[in-house]
Design an enzyme around this catalytic site. Sequence first.
Site, PDB file in Angstrom:
ATOM      1  N   GLU A   1     -36.624  35.641 -39.893  1.00 20.47           N
ATOM      2  CA  GLU A   1     -36.377  35.394 -41.201  1.00 20.47           C
ATOM      3  C   GLU A   1     -36.665  34.998 -41.933  1.00 20.47           C
ATOM      4  O   GLU A   1     -36.962  35.023 -43.835  1.00 20.47           O
ATOM      5  CB  GLU A   1     -34.477  35.426 -41.082  1.00 20.47           C
ATOM      6  CG  GLU A   1     -33.470  37.345 -40.882  1.00 20.47           C
ATOM      7  CD  GLU A   1     -33.490  38.466 -41.606  1.00 20.47           C
ATOM      8  OE1 GLU A   1     -34.324  37.750 -42.926  1.00 20.47           O
ATOM      9  OE2 GLU A   1     -33.328  39.279 -41.520  1.00 20.47           O
ATOM     10  N   SER A   2     -36.350  33.566 -41.869  1.00 22.29           N
ATOM     11  CA  SER A   2     -37.086  32.273 -42.834  1.00 22.29           C
ATOM     12  C   SER A   2     -38.422  30.864 -42.546  1.00 22.29           C
ATOM     13  O   SER A   2     -38.569  30.533 -42.518  1.00 22.29           O
ATOM     14  CB  SER A   2     -35.454  31.425 -43.274  1.00 22.29           C
ATOM     15  OG  SER A   2     -35.046  31.178 -41.935  1.00 22.29           O
TER      16      SER A   2
END
Length: 656
Positions: free
Chosen positions: A505-506
Amino acid sequence: MLEILVRRCVTVPLIGILGLVVSVPASASVEQDTFNAARAAYKSRDERSLTIYAERLQVQGYILAPYLDYWRMLLRLEKADPAEVQEFLARYADYPFAARVRTEWLKVLGRQQAWSLFFAEFPKLEKDDAAVSCYAALGRFAQGEADALENAKALWRVAADQPANCDKLFSAMQDNGVIADADVWVRMRMALQANRISVARAISRYLAVPPDAAQLKLYDRVYDNPQRMLEKGMLSSKTRLGRELSLYALERVARNQPALALEFWNKMRDGFSQENQAYAWGRLAYQAARRHDPQALELYGRAENAVLDAEQLAWKARAALRVKDWDTLLAVIADMPQDEQNDAAWRYWKARALKENNNIAAANALFIPLSKEHSFYGILAEEELGDVVGAPPPTYRASDAEVAAIQRLPGIQRALELLQLDLRWEAKAEWLLATRDFDDKQLLAAAELAFRQEWYDVAINTADKTALTHDLALRYPTPYRDMMDSYVRDNQLDEAWVYGLIRQESRFVSFARSGVGASGLMQVMPATARWIAKRIGLSDYHPGLIHRAETNVQLGTYYLRHMLDVMNGQVLMATAAYNAGPSRPKRWAGEKPMEGAIYAETIPFTETRDYVQKVMSNAHFYAHRLGLRLLTLKQRIGQVAGTGGGEKLAAEDAEP
């Protein structure tokens, strides 16, 4: 080991504890303030102030002083003397911004038709640029090169819009008979197939008889309501434009209502040539396959003489995979372009098909090299081999001396200073250039340095590049573990899964923000965050808290647990739901139970398919890193329960 370095400007590097480079912070803030003021002057195009700041930082020997020369050059590039630009490019050849200056200068020279200077500099262009390529083709034509326009056809044959300066090239190609109506229709079909209606409309002006105002309005009407245009018979099959727009409308309907599209097609297909009929069957088959329609392979059969593109072939293969038609799968993979056949997914499924057909030796010949890749299909290949697989690649931890050697490099120092100034894009550009030719051990030392700077995304991406020697602790780091622990346990989640999801995700960038507004470590959408905060009684919640790492993990782990419950404990589907929303993953299942790897490969959304495969492979590696209960990847992704025919794809399942 010294885990946290002094994180200020490296103006005068010194060797500190354990041989690591530390920096002298005394004058750093003054220099950084001057640099920021200079950046503001550049943004406001204040060349006079920028020059004053540049002279000041050059006297101080500030490591980022060359960036002020770069900004000054961008401001005056249109009027700069060629010798001045050439001297700049020579002086700063080892800086990432040199490539941009060269690209922009070539555009200036192209506009000025200064072809001698243009072609002297053009061979040094490192990265293709469509605008520059159009100028190059036009320049070759202007200088009398016989095949210049013919060789530029690749610039024409694209679905996307091209830079405005390419119009002059395309007009020259049209005037000299290189672009005829047939070429215009080919590109229009490419644009329509990509759903770029404005590009298709713009391309039509190159026809010998361009469409009139009434015909141009048809483009928008077909885009807005394709079903109505087909129902009312508002598109004539007697004109080329009418036929092309009819085929476009048909595919638009097929994305959401394949049965209705087939009904329309059976009524209208007699008005189309055999070639266009084959094309239409191929597009209907593609859309049917993406919707897991059981008729997909039959429709592909009707497109027997059509030239299928790579995406159509991929979805024909996936349609065969859904029904475990191994012979068809092998035949389709053999028809793919070589670069597609070399993709890990198709190497794996080809090997699986060979294995299912009891051709074990041929299957293992594919599984063995694939098993050495750190990927979803690499892991699955390794599991297929069992005891056949060889020893794992060596693990290497960079020494402090190796890390210090990397930090002394000027490009790395500039990258770290830009990071301190929160110029992350520029920092990454410096980092990528500095590490471009590193061997595996240098890459791991650089990744270790980035990790110590808490530059986690760059640490991961750098460690990911090693070819033979690896450090999985850097590829799969575990920051924030103490903070995350209680939320993982409270929600009864697999820690390896949560880490695998955050990595995808990040990359552990707490302030990351996606193009659709998702934020933080676990990329939670603002509306979802408000809904979760209300459910868990977070009464003091406000939108700013979504960027706070702990709050983001609190919200994200709750939502992940919720998705797991909605998906009846099926981790693979919950992963898909976290990315694509809770309604779609159940509709992507088959009527009968399905192997998890087949489900993952046949997810209709490219982004979600890639996401799910990466999260699940990440989780596999994190389980090893964290010493958790080990499962094979096949066990981890499991089998997806059948729907019994109760779930159907809805309109919102059509990928844009």
